[in-house]
Design a protein around this motif. Structure first.
Motif, PDB file in Angstrom:
ATOM      1  N   LYS A  65     -15.459   4.821  18.259  1.00  0.00           N
ATOM      2  CA  LYS A  65     -14.943   4.383  19.556  1.00  0.00           C
ATOM      3  C   LYS A  65     -13.632   5.065  19.923  1.00  0.00           C
ATOM      4  CE  LYS A  65     -12.263   0.285  18.132  1.00  0.00           C
ATOM      5  NZ  LYS A  65     -11.044   1.039  18.025  1.00  0.00           N
ATOM      6  N   ASP A  66     -12.924   5.644  18.968  1.00  0.00           N
ATOM      7  CA  ASP A  66     -11.688   6.342  19.285  1.00  0.00           C
ATOM      8  C   ASP A  66     -11.894   7.842  19.479  1.00  0.00           C
ATOM      9  OD1 ASP A  66     -10.132   4.181  19.471  1.00  0.00           O
ATOM     10  OD2 ASP A  66      -9.390   4.255  17.389  1.00  0.00           O
ATOM     11  N   VAL A  67     -13.154   8.252  19.524  1.00  0.00           N
ATOM     12  CA  VAL A  67     -13.446   9.643  19.884  1.00  0.00           C
ATOM     13  C   VAL A  67     -13.982   9.598  21.308  1.00  0.00           C
ATOM     14  CG1 VAL A  67     -14.746  11.712  19.344  1.00  0.00           C
ATOM     15  CG2 VAL A  67     -13.946  10.232  17.507  1.00  0.00           C
ATOM     16  N   LEU A  68     -13.182  10.114  22.248  1.00  0.00           N
ATOM     17  CA  LEU A  68     -13.497   9.947  23.669  1.00  0.00           C
ATOM     18  C   LEU A  68     -13.880  11.273  24.292  1.00  0.00           C
ATOM     19  CD1 LEU A  68     -10.416   7.775  24.675  1.00  0.00           C
ATOM     20  CD2 LEU A  68     -12.659   6.974  23.942  1.00  0.00           C
ATOM     21  N   LYS A 123     -10.883   3.495  10.897  1.00  0.00           N
ATOM     22  CA  LYS A 123      -9.978   4.105  11.882  1.00  0.00           C
ATOM     23  C   LYS A 123     -10.043   5.616  11.771  1.00  0.00           C
ATOM     24  CE  LYS A 123      -6.409   0.700  12.757  1.00  0.00           C
ATOM     25  NZ  LYS A 123      -5.030   0.338  12.493  1.00  0.00           N
ATOM     26  N   VAL A 124      -9.903   6.282  12.928  1.00  0.00           N
ATOM     27  CA  VAL A 124      -9.903   7.740  12.922  1.00  0.00           C
ATOM     28  C   VAL A 124      -8.605   8.219  12.279  1.00  0.00           C
ATOM     29  CG1 VAL A 124      -9.850   9.792  14.380  1.00  0.00           C
ATOM     30  CG2 VAL A 124     -11.379   7.916  14.955  1.00  0.00           C
ATOM     31  N   LYS A 125      -8.774   9.126  11.316  1.00  0.00           N
ATOM     32  CA  LYS A 125      -7.584   9.637  10.638  1.00  0.00           C
ATOM     33  C   LYS A 125      -7.258  11.058  11.089  1.00  0.00           C
ATOM     34  CE  LYS A 125      -5.674  10.242   5.995  1.00  0.00           C
ATOM     35  NZ  LYS A 125      -5.848  11.662   5.671  1.00  0.00           N
ATOM     36  N   GLY A 126      -8.300  11.787  11.420  1.00  0.00           N
ATOM     37  CA  GLY A 126      -8.060  13.167  11.849  1.00  0.00           C
ATOM     38  C   GLY A 126      -9.365  13.913  11.963  1.00  0.00           C
ATOM     39  N   LEU A 127      -9.226  15.226  12.065  1.00  0.00           N
ATOM     40  CA  LEU A 127     -10.403  16.067  12.247  1.00  0.00           C
ATOM     41  C   LEU A 127     -10.400  17.143  11.174  1.00  0.00           C
ATOM     42  CD1 LEU A 127     -12.779  16.719  14.317  1.00  0.00           C
ATOM     43  CD2 LEU A 127     -11.224  18.455  15.213  1.00  0.00           C
ATOM     44  N   LYS A 128     -11.565  17.225  10.512  1.00  0.00           N
ATOM     45  CA  LYS A 128     -11.693  18.279   9.515  1.00  0.00           C
ATOM     46  C   LYS A 128     -12.159  19.544  10.232  1.00  0.00           C
ATOM     47  CE  LYS A 128     -14.526  19.146   5.640  1.00  0.00           C
ATOM     48  NZ  LYS A 128     -15.605  18.594   4.840  1.00  0.00           N
ATOM     49  N   THR A 129     -11.403  20.598  10.081  1.00  0.00           N
ATOM     50  CA  THR A 129     -11.774  21.833  10.789  1.00  0.00           C
ATOM     51  C   THR A 129     -11.905  22.976   9.803  1.00  0.00           C
ATOM     52  OG1 THR A 129      -9.467  22.431  11.127  1.00  0.00           O
ATOM     53  CG2 THR A 129     -10.522  21.164  12.872  1.00  0.00           C
ATOM     54  N   VAL A 130     -12.698  23.972  10.217  1.00  0.00           N
ATOM     55  CA  VAL A 130     -12.779  25.208   9.440  1.00  0.00           C
ATOM     56  C   VAL A 130     -12.310  26.346  10.331  1.00  0.00           C
ATOM     57  CG1 VAL A 130     -14.606  24.472   7.887  1.00  0.00           C
ATOM     58  CG2 VAL A 130     -15.190  25.495  10.090  1.00  0.00           C
ATOM     59  N   ALA A 131     -11.929  27.430   9.706  1.00  0.00           N
ATOM     60  CA  ALA A 131     -11.437  28.553  10.498  1.00  0.00           C
ATOM     61  C   ALA A 131     -12.575  29.168  11.302  1.00  0.00           C
ATOM     62  CB  ALA A 131     -10.814  29.602   9.588  1.00  0.00           C
ATOM     63  N   CYS A 132     -12.276  29.573  12.504  1.00  0.00           N
ATOM     64  CA  CYS A 132     -13.266  30.241  13.348  1.00  0.00           C
ATOM     65  C   CYS A 132     -12.820  31.684  13.475  1.00  0.00           C
ATOM     66  CB  CYS A 132     -13.319  29.562  14.710  1.00  0.00           C
ATOM     67  SG  CYS A 132     -14.374  30.420  15.866  1.00  0.00           S
ATOM     68  N   THR A 133     -13.637  32.598  12.961  1.00  0.00           N
ATOM     69  CA  THR A 133     -13.213  34.009  12.933  1.00  0.00           C
ATOM     70  C   THR A 133     -13.639  34.754  14.184  1.00  0.00           C
ATOM     71  OG1 THR A 133     -15.192  34.456  11.675  1.00  0.00           O
ATOM     72  CG2 THR A 133     -13.128  34.210  10.442  1.00  0.00           C
ATOM     73  N   ARG A 134     -14.642  34.221  14.853  1.00  0.00           N
ATOM     74  CA  ARG A 134     -15.093  34.931  16.055  1.00  0.00           C
ATOM     75  C   ARG A 134     -15.751  33.924  16.989  1.00  0.00           C
ATOM     76  NH1 ARG A 134     -20.253  38.745  15.902  1.00  0.00           N
ATOM     77  NH2 ARG A 134     -21.220  36.758  16.393  1.00  0.00           N
ATOM     78  N   VAL A 135     -15.475  33.987  18.246  1.00  0.00           N
ATOM     79  CA  VAL A 135     -16.085  33.062  19.195  1.00  0.00           C
ATOM     80  C   VAL A 135     -17.230  33.735  19.932  1.00  0.00           C
ATOM     81  CG1 VAL A 135     -15.672  31.472  21.085  1.00  0.00           C
ATOM     82  CG2 VAL A 135     -13.839  31.987  19.483  1.00  0.00           C
ATOM     83  N   PHE A 136     -16.961  34.931  20.427  1.00  0.00           N
ATOM     84  CA  PHE A 136     -17.977  35.642  21.212  1.00  0.00           C
ATOM     85  C   PHE A 136     -18.452  36.866  20.443  1.00  0.00           C
ATOM     86  CE2 PHE A 136     -15.142  33.491  24.171  1.00  0.00           C
ATOM     87  CZ  PHE A 136     -16.053  32.733  24.895  1.00  0.00           C
TER      88      PHE A 136
END
Lengths: 609, 369
Positions: free
Chosen positions: A394-397, A497-510
């Motif tokens: 519910k805390d991800v909007l 409760k939401v604590k944060g976001l786990k992210t990975v590196a993005c080396t290329r988008v396009f």
């Protein structure tokens, strides 16, 4: 003393000339002897045809009309015109003002003294890098800082400083004063590259000229020819015009958007309405329904009512404006500016039925029966979700509903529900919507007496961010932290409760073809904390109001409706425009609305014949 | 019985300076009536300027005087600067003086060379013209053009001086100085020239003032009238120089004064190079925006400078728009070219007509503007 006594008569004096018989002549034998001209010599022209944008500024400054813009057979790029300067050396006065004012810096001069030919046509030519004699060039006169004839620096816009503006939702861009606007307008060179770049093909140089001449009433006239939402566009337009502005090649682009806003701020609502009414051309008779009171719908309504049609707009929300009312935050676009624009449109007799949701309160088929044509400009109203693990918390909007909630709350704090104000927020996305959310929440945090704590993470690197540069710069000033080149993996939830976001590196988008095709480096994991997460990774259209039998007849590409150049869909009475046709952008919506209005007029007239 | 004959001295006459013509009615060798007939060169400078932008005019104004275009640029710039009220960078003021004095030297050299056309002493012509070319070389290096420099702009000068140009200028000055004794021998000490010009084309101070003659023409009658001293512009008040005068008021006195002024100009340029700030901007903007939209505040202004031929001025009216409303040029040679020709030539001998035109500095585009 008499002058005759100053110099005494001398018999031998004049014979001094004889000694010159034995000295070397001072004349040189051309062409046997080559004489190199001075480094600054203003000889014949050379032009880097690749760099040249065909802006015709050289031909405008030319005091002798020696420069003519001739069409060339090149591929037309954005911000360039398919024309290049040709010089007539029968007229040229070699003043080099063209070199000094060249917006791209492509035009220069050589050190050649002489051009001799028995063919008069060789004296009129399009200079390229090799010049008039197609040989190795000794470069002569060039522009430098001193001889610069353009004004490369923009008149600074007065803004509320970041530390102050984050404490409220007051519009922080103050607008130009008269003197500022006139000096800014004086920078324009009237090249019209912006006209081609503007989706609505606004007559930008003309209204800038009216600012320069201190005749904003005329400016309103020019603006309303192509854009009935200038108060809005003067504040929040994506200003593709400024991106291609020829002054921008070597300096800061002319502040076209602020000048438009200046014109609209000078003129009162009554004056604008009077202007608008003067332009009514009574010819059409017919009833037209418009679905959605967003940019495209309002623009279509304006131009249709100018043509004498009876226009009704059906709007689901309780106020007209669409994304302008419910998406863009108030510190960028105050309600008053939007109301001013909408009131002009209303004053032409356009009826706006709010709280009427097509598909629920009235069906599209009913509209068709009661009206001669229908225009749909329903926009992108659904937020997209990354649908990663935990995004259903519910805390991800989603961004759009949150922005709507914030604007409703600010408009009417007593009756609206208060938007959530977290201690720390993480926004996923790198576009303008993400910036809007982040900057709005910063302000809410400050209003609550909290410390500003908002982070933005995006797939794109800092350079690739799709948001406007000024949004990024201003956002940073307001204390927003950026985490670029990160791909969201999982919403980390602890104890519900939401604590944060786990992210990975993005080396290329396009990828190489420019297609969206991100590559992630799974080993590079980072947790970005935030007790609330907002996803602002794009919007999608909602076609729920379209009955199936109509939907089947329509053509879509990637969720966008296919229309012809007049805004007409494959169903002849149904016209469409705005986000659902051109993607999310206000000025595109305005352009689509105008186009469709013309299309509807043609459609109805043809029908009557 | 003598018969009146109408003679035409036009652009192709070696004694005529530029594209203009004088219709002479002669009886024998004596001029009875003289009429200036301009029109060969009429481009409508003043009217054209009303249709051009403030900056565009810079390409047109030098053409009002070909041998000495820089005074036009200077006086135009001065008018615009006084109307806008801008402060010039110090260095630009000195650069302007160097340019103006170089132009004065080149113009005087050309004028002294003109003695070839009026008296047949063509050696002088060849010498001065080739020496003048050395100054044009300097102009080419500084401004990018030999004749129409378009260098002095409102707000300063168009570009800063190129590096080490001072040495080149000093070299040329030294060279011209080394040539001065030769000019002196060939022209001023020349028995033929002295006989030919003594008491010829005479003008009194009263007549000069009545007609409005200024410059060498007036100074040769004894009045030290020089705008550089009377109403100093640029930095002429900061340099030392004298205004040579003579009392004879004839052609020989005027040649002598031009010769003496060469020395003064050389002296001024040397001081400029010494006193000029070594660093600093070349110009300041006189208006906001791009050159296409330069504006000058409404108002009117007359500014004058000392050209090689006398007082040269522009009267400019601005209505505050991008173009001048009205420009009037006070051509320095207008009085002697128009009134002088019609008043002073009758009664003189036919061969002295060219001497008047030459020694009084007759510049057709100034008259025919």
């Amino acid at each position: 003393m008499s002058v005759y006594e100053t110099y005494k008569k001398s018999f031998w004096g004049p014979t001094i000339a004889w000694k010159r018989l034995f000295t070397k002549p001072v004349t040189i034998k051309i062409p046997k002897v080559y004489r190199e001209a001075a480094e600054r010599y203003r000889g014949f022209h050379i032009n880097d045809l690749e760099l040249c944008s065909g802006c015709s500024t050289c031909s405008k400054i030319c005091p002798t009309d020696a420069i003519k813009m001739v069409p060339v057979d090149t591929e037309v790029e954005v911000g360039k015109k398919a024309q290049r300067p040709a010089i007539d050396y029968g007229r040229c006065s070699f003043c080099a003002m063209c070199v000094d004012i060249c917006t791209t810096g492509s035009l220069k001069m050589t050190r050649e003294y002489i051009h001799v030919s028995d063919d008069p046509n060789t004296f009129f030519f399009i200079p390229d890098e090799t010049g008039i004699h197609q040989q190795e060039i000794h470069q002569g006169y060039q522009r430098d800082e001193d001889s610069e004839l353009l004004d490369l620096e923009r008149v600074e816009m007065t803004e509320i400083p970041a530390e102050e503006r984050i404490n409220s939702f007051i519009e922080y861009v103050k607008g130009y004063s008269k003197e500022q606007a006139i000096s800014e307008a004086a920078r324009c060179v009237d090249c019209e590259l912006c006209v081609d770049a503007c989706p609505a093909n606004m007559d930008i140089p003309r209204y800038i000229e009216s600012v320069f001449n201190n005749d904003t009433a005329k400016g309103v006239d020019w603006i309303y020819k192509t854009n009935p939402l200038p108060g809005v566009c003067g504040r929040v337009c994506t200003h593709k015009c400024e991106t291609v502005c020829s002054i921008g090649h070597r300096g800061e682009a002319v502040a076209i958007r602020w000048l438009k806003r200046y014109i609209m701020d000078q003129e009162s609502e009554e004056d604008i309405i009077r202007h608008a009414r003067e332009n009514i051309v009574k010819k059409g008779t017919g009833k037209i329904a418009i679905v959605g009171a967003g940019p495209s719908g309002l623009a279509a309504a304006y131009y249709l009512s100018l043509m004498g049609y009876d226009v009704t707009i059906f709007e689901a929300k309780n106020l007209p404006g669409g994304v302008m009312r419910y998406g863009i935050p108030r510190y960028r676009l105050p309600d008053e500016a939007l109301d001013k624009d909408i009131n002009v449109i209303k004053a032409l007799g356009v009826k706006i039925k709010c709280n009427t949701s097509v598909g629920k309160d009235i069906t599209l088929n009913e509209l068709k029966e009661k009206h001669d044509a229908v225009f749909i400009g329903t926009g992108f109203t659904l937020g997209r979700s990354s649908e990663i693990q935990g995004s259903d918390h519910k805390d991800v909007l989603l961004a759009l509903p949150l922005l709507e909630k914030i604007r409703n709350y600010l408009r009417n704090p007593e009756e609206s529900r208060k938007p959530p104000v977290p201690d720390s927020l993480l926004v996923i996305g790198g576009g303008n919507v993400a910036m809007d959310v982040a900057r709005s929440i910063v302000r809410l945090q400050r209003l609550e007496g909290k410390e500003a704590n908002v982070k933005i993470t995006s797939l794109e690197s800092m350079e690739e961010l799709p948001a406007d540069l000024e949004e990024i710069v201003e956002g940073r000033e307001e204390g927003i932290q950026f985490f670029p080149s990160r791909g969201p993996k999982e919403v980390v939830i602890e104890n519900g409760k939401v604590k944060g976001l786990k992210t990975v590196a993005c080396t290329r988008v396009f990828d190489e073809k420019g297609q969206f095709n991100p590559i992630f480096d799974e080993s590079n994991v980072m947790l970005i904390d935030g007790e609330m997460i907002v996803e602002a990774i794009g919007q999608a259209p909602d076609y729920a109001y379209l009955p199936d039998e109509l939907k089947n007849k329509l053509e879509f590409i990637k969720g966008r409706l296919i229309v012809n150049e007049k805004g007409q869909t494959s169903i002849e009475w149904l016209f469409a425009g705005g986000d659902i046709v051109s993607g999310p952008d206000i000025i595109h919506g305005v352009a689509d609305g105008h186009k469709a209005a013309v299309g509807i007029d043609e459609f109805l007239n043809r029908e009557e014949e | 019985m003598s018969k009146e004959v109408k003679l035409f001295i036009g652009p192709n006459h070696p004694g005529m300076h530029g594209n203009s013509s004088v219709h002479l009615y002669v009886e024998g060798d004596t001029v009875v009536k003289a009429r200036l007939v301009p029109g060969f060169l009429h481009r409508g400078f003043e009217k054209l300027m009303e249709r051009r932008l403030w900056f565009q005019n810079l390409a047109l104004i030098p053409r009002i005087c070909v041998p000495e275009p820089d005074i036009n640029e200077m006086v135009y710039a001065m008018v615009v600067e006084s109307l806008t009220g801008i402060e010039l960078p110090e260095r630009a003021q000195w650069i302007r003086m160097i340019i103006l004095e170089l132009a004065r030297i080149s113009s005087h050299l050309m004028s002294l060379g003109g003695v070839g056309g009026s008296t047949g002493l063509y050696t002088m012509n060849y010498w001065t013209m080739s020496d003048r070319d050395r100054i044009l070389d300097i102009f080419e290096k500084i401004t990018g053009a030999r004749v129409y420099h378009m260098y002095i702009i409102p707000g300063g000068v168009r570009k800063s001086l190129p590096e080490r140009i001072e040495n080149d200028i000093l070299d040329v000055l030294d060279y011209i100085e080394s040539r001065m004794p030769e000019y002196e021998n060939l022209l001023l000490k020349n028995k033929v020239i002295r006989t030919r010009t003594k008491g010829i084309a005479k003008l009194t101070e009263k007549e000069a003032l009545e007609m409005g003659v200024t410059g060498v023409g007036l100074r040769a009658t004894g009045l030290p009238y020089d705008i550089r001293k009377i109403d100093p512009y640029a930095r002429y008040d900061k340099v030392e120089f004298t205004v040579p005068t003579a009392t004879e008021g004839d052609a020989y006195a005027r040649f002598t004064l031009k010769y003496l002024e060469l020395q003064q100009s050389i002296k001024i340029i040397r001081q400029c190079i010494e006193l000029m700030p070594k660093e600093g901007p070349a110009n300041v903007r006189f208006s906001d925006g791009s050159a296409l939209r330069f504006k000058v505040p409404a108002g009117s202004m007359y500014c004058h400078v000392e050209s090689s031929r006398g007082e040269y001025g522009y009267y400019v009216v601005s209505d505050g728009s991008e173009k001048p409303y009205r420009i009037h040029v006070r051509g320095a040679s207008y009085p002697q070219g128009l009134y002088g020709v019609e008043k002073k030539l009758p009664g003189t001998r036919l061969e002295d007509v060219a001497l008047w035109l030459n020694s009084m500095d007759f510049c057709p585009p100034e008259i025919d503007r």
